[in-house]
Design a protein around this motif. Structure first.
Motif, PDB file in Angstrom:
ATOM      1  N   MET A 107     -24.993 -53.747 125.111  1.00 15.62           N
ATOM      2  CA  MET A 107     -25.328 -53.615 126.521  1.00 15.62           C
ATOM      3  C   MET A 107     -26.788 -54.004 126.683  1.00 15.62           C
ATOM      4  N   PHE A 108     -27.035 -54.902 127.635  1.00 10.21           N
ATOM      5  CA  PHE A 108     -28.385 -55.441 127.827  1.00 10.21           C
ATOM      6  C   PHE A 108     -28.812 -55.183 129.266  1.00 10.21           C
ATOM      7  N   TRP A 109     -29.983 -54.580 129.434  1.00  8.53           N
ATOM      8  CA  TRP A 109     -30.563 -54.353 130.761  1.00  8.53           C
ATOM      9  C   TRP A 109     -31.716 -55.324 130.967  1.00  8.53           C
ATOM     10  N   GLY A 110     -31.815 -55.844 132.192  1.00  2.78           N
ATOM     11  CA  GLY A 110     -32.911 -56.746 132.507  1.00  2.78           C
ATOM     12  C   GLY A 110     -33.353 -56.583 133.947  1.00  2.78           C
ATOM     13  N   MET A 111     -34.545 -57.071 134.212  1.00  4.02           N
ATOM     14  CA  MET A 111     -35.095 -57.014 135.571  1.00  4.02           C
ATOM     15  C   MET A 111     -35.924 -58.268 135.813  1.00  4.02           C
ATOM     16  N   ILE A 112     -35.763 -58.878 136.992  1.00  4.35           N
ATOM     17  CA  ILE A 112     -36.546 -60.040 137.380  1.00  4.35           C
ATOM     18  C   ILE A 112     -37.232 -59.757 138.701  1.00  4.35           C
ATOM     19  N   CYS A 113     -38.354 -60.405 138.903  1.00  5.93           N
ATOM     20  CA  CYS A 113     -39.110 -60.226 140.145  1.00  5.93           C
ATOM     21  C   CYS A 113     -39.832 -61.528 140.440  1.00  5.93           C
ATOM     22  N   GLY A 114     -39.404 -62.239 141.481  1.00  5.39           N
ATOM     23  CA  GLY A 114     -39.988 -63.542 141.761  1.00  5.39           C
ATOM     24  C   GLY A 114     -39.706 -64.488 140.615  1.00  5.39           C
ATOM     25  N   TRP A 144     -29.476 -51.826 124.641  1.00  3.45           N
ATOM     26  CA  TRP A 144     -29.020 -50.445 124.507  1.00  3.45           C
ATOM     27  C   TRP A 144     -28.560 -50.189 123.074  1.00  3.45           C
ATOM     28  N   GLU A 145     -29.243 -49.293 122.382  1.00  2.00           N
ATOM     29  CA  GLU A 145     -28.920 -49.010 120.985  1.00  2.00           C
ATOM     30  C   GLU A 145     -27.559 -48.326 120.864  1.00  2.00           C
ATOM     31  N   LYS A 146     -26.866 -48.589 119.765  1.00  2.00           N
ATOM     32  CA  LYS A 146     -25.523 -48.054 119.581  1.00  2.00           C
ATOM     33  C   LYS A 146     -25.505 -46.531 119.582  1.00  2.00           C
ATOM     34  N   HIS A 147     -26.509 -45.904 118.937  1.00  2.00           N
ATOM     35  CA  HIS A 147     -26.481 -44.449 118.814  1.00  2.00           C
ATOM     36  C   HIS A 147     -26.842 -43.738 120.106  1.00  2.00           C
ATOM     37  N   TYR A 148     -27.230 -44.498 121.148  1.00  2.00           N
ATOM     38  CA  TYR A 148     -27.494 -43.869 122.439  1.00  2.00           C
ATOM     39  C   TYR A 148     -26.199 -43.473 123.143  1.00  2.00           C
ATOM     40  N   GLY A 149     -25.101 -44.105 122.762  1.00  2.00           N
ATOM     41  CA  GLY A 149     -23.843 -43.828 123.435  1.00  2.00           C
ATOM     42  C   GLY A 149     -23.779 -44.495 124.796  1.00  2.00           C
ATOM     43  N   ILE A 198     -20.690 -68.462 118.488  1.00  2.00           N
ATOM     44  CA  ILE A 198     -20.710 -67.050 118.864  1.00  2.00           C
ATOM     45  C   ILE A 198     -19.704 -66.213 118.091  1.00  2.00           C
ATOM     46  N   GLN A 199     -18.580 -66.790 117.703  1.00  5.18           N
ATOM     47  CA  GLN A 199     -17.579 -66.003 116.998  1.00  5.18           C
ATOM     48  C   GLN A 199     -17.997 -65.670 115.570  1.00  5.18           C
ATOM     49  N   SER A 200     -19.025 -66.347 115.067  1.00  4.50           N
ATOM     50  CA  SER A 200     -19.508 -66.061 113.717  1.00  4.50           C
ATOM     51  C   SER A 200     -20.712 -65.120 113.733  1.00  4.50           C
ATOM     52  N   LEU A 201     -21.152 -64.706 114.935  1.00  7.98           N
ATOM     53  CA  LEU A 201     -22.333 -63.850 115.026  1.00  7.98           C
ATOM     54  C   LEU A 201     -22.007 -62.424 114.592  1.00  7.98           C
ATOM     55  N   THR A 202     -22.855 -61.886 113.751  1.00  3.87           N
ATOM     56  CA  THR A 202     -22.769 -60.469 113.402  1.00  3.87           C
ATOM     57  C   THR A 202     -23.455 -59.667 114.500  1.00  3.87           C
ATOM     58  N   PRO A 203     -23.273 -58.349 114.542  1.00  3.21           N
ATOM     59  CA  PRO A 203     -23.987 -57.560 115.550  1.00  3.21           C
ATOM     60  C   PRO A 203     -25.496 -57.793 115.536  1.00  3.21           C
ATOM     61  N   ARG A 204     -26.084 -57.916 114.350  1.00  2.00           N
ATOM     62  CA  ARG A 204     -27.529 -58.121 114.278  1.00  2.00           C
ATOM     63  C   ARG A 204     -27.933 -59.489 114.810  1.00  2.00           C
TER      64      ARG A 204
END
Length: 322
Positions: free
Chosen positions: A168-175, A184-189, A274-280
């Motif tokens: 999960m990725f959060w982002g913010m743009i302004c102008g 979002w780290e996995k252990h955050y739930g 993309i299908q060969s990408l590991t989580p890291r």
């Protein structure tokens, strides 16, 4: 009309109807004079049944579908693709299906009219910080390609969803600025109000206070996710002195950051297998995509808001293309 209805109305046999509906008007051949590969009527029926009964078959690329279904090994990849196209099949992305009630449309209309009066010029939106989360994975979830026959309604498949492992990725743009990002780290739930206040709000506060110190007040935009509009979150943001923009429900078409998510996911697909990408490595790819987003394009997206507002008004509150 169904094939049997056409046969009954015309007096033709079912085989004649199938042939007339599925065959080209004139014989087709490639440059070497050979007819392209085509399925037999029995093979067409088998493929149609497989697609109707098995969602996996719908999702597979045609090169893989040939091996997934038994009895199609007589085709090479290119010949199978040609035969699928000749039989009327296509690969399409189901649209996001957002159901708007009369109340939603009324709220959207009221919002667009109010904001056009308050911020009529494109540059008026450069001091609004647009924020959101997106789910990115090592599959083609952002391009949910399905095999659809030309006689089928793509809208019927819009609700097909899956959630493989990802970030999960959060982002913010302004102008023209990338105003903040967070993986979002996995252990955050799962995201809730308490975690949103702990991890995201400091990023929002830091950016907005920094702009205020430069003499540029910024208004925060958030959608209506529960972690955004809970009493605790709203009270905390108000205590920080941050002004927020009341946002109508079910309005991703008005938020320019949605375009950023599409851009980033396409960028990852172009630059990575993309299908060969590991989580890291997927996480690094997401961060690289965010860094690659062109800042001047962000300004163009921000400047598109008055046009979007006007288009929603002209559409009487319905969703628009974005």
């Amino acid at each position: 009309m169904k094939y049997d209805e056409i046969a009954k109305a015309t007096g033709a046999s079912m085989r004649q109807v199938e042939y007339a509906c599925n065959s080209p008007l004139t014989p087709r051949s490639d440059r070497r004079g050979r007819r392209p590969s085509e399925f037999t009527a029995e093979e067409k029926d088998r493929i149609a049944r497989a697609l109707n009964d098995d969602l996996i078959a719908r999702k597979l690329k045609w090169e893989d579908l040939r091996w997934y279904l038994e009895g199609f090994d007589r085709f090479k990849d290119r010949a199978f693709i040609t035969a699928m196209r000749n039989a009327g099949f296509q690969r399409k992305v189901p649209p996001r299906k957002i159901q708007l009630t009369a109340r939603h449309r009324a709220d959207r209309l009221a919002f667009c009219r109010e904001q056009l009066a308050l911020r009529p010029r494109p540059e008026d939106w450069e001091n609004v910080a647009f924020s959101d989360e997106t789910w990115a994975t090592n599959s083609h979830i952002w391009k949910r390609w399905l095999t659809i026959h030309e006689a089928e309604d793509i809208e019927a498949w819009a609700a097909v969803r899956e959630r493989p492992h990802g970030w999960m990725f959060w982002g913010m743009i302004c102008g023209s600025e990338k105003a903040g990002s967070f993986v979002w780290e996995k252990h955050y739930g799962s995201i809730n109000s308490e975690k949103y206040i702990r991890y995201i709000c400091p990023l929002i506060h830091g950016f907005i206070m920094g702009k205020a110190a430069q003499g540029t007040p910024v208004v925060l935009q958030q959608d209506n996710a529960s972690s955004h509009i809970s009493y605790a979150t709203r009270a905390h943001i108000a205590s920080l002195g941050i002004e927020t923009l009341t946002w109508p429900a079910k309005s991703p078409d008005l938020n320019p950051i949605e375009n950023v998510w599409f851009w980033m996911k396409n960028w990852i697909e172009v630059n990575y297998n993309i299908q060969s990408l590991t989580p890291r490595t997927l996480r690094r790819a997401i961060e690289a995509a965010w860094a690659a987003v062109p800042c001047e394009w962000l300004r163009e997206l921000t400047h598109s808001i008055p046009r979007r507002l006007q288009e929603v008004i002209e559409a009487e509150g319905r969703l628009i293309r974005y």
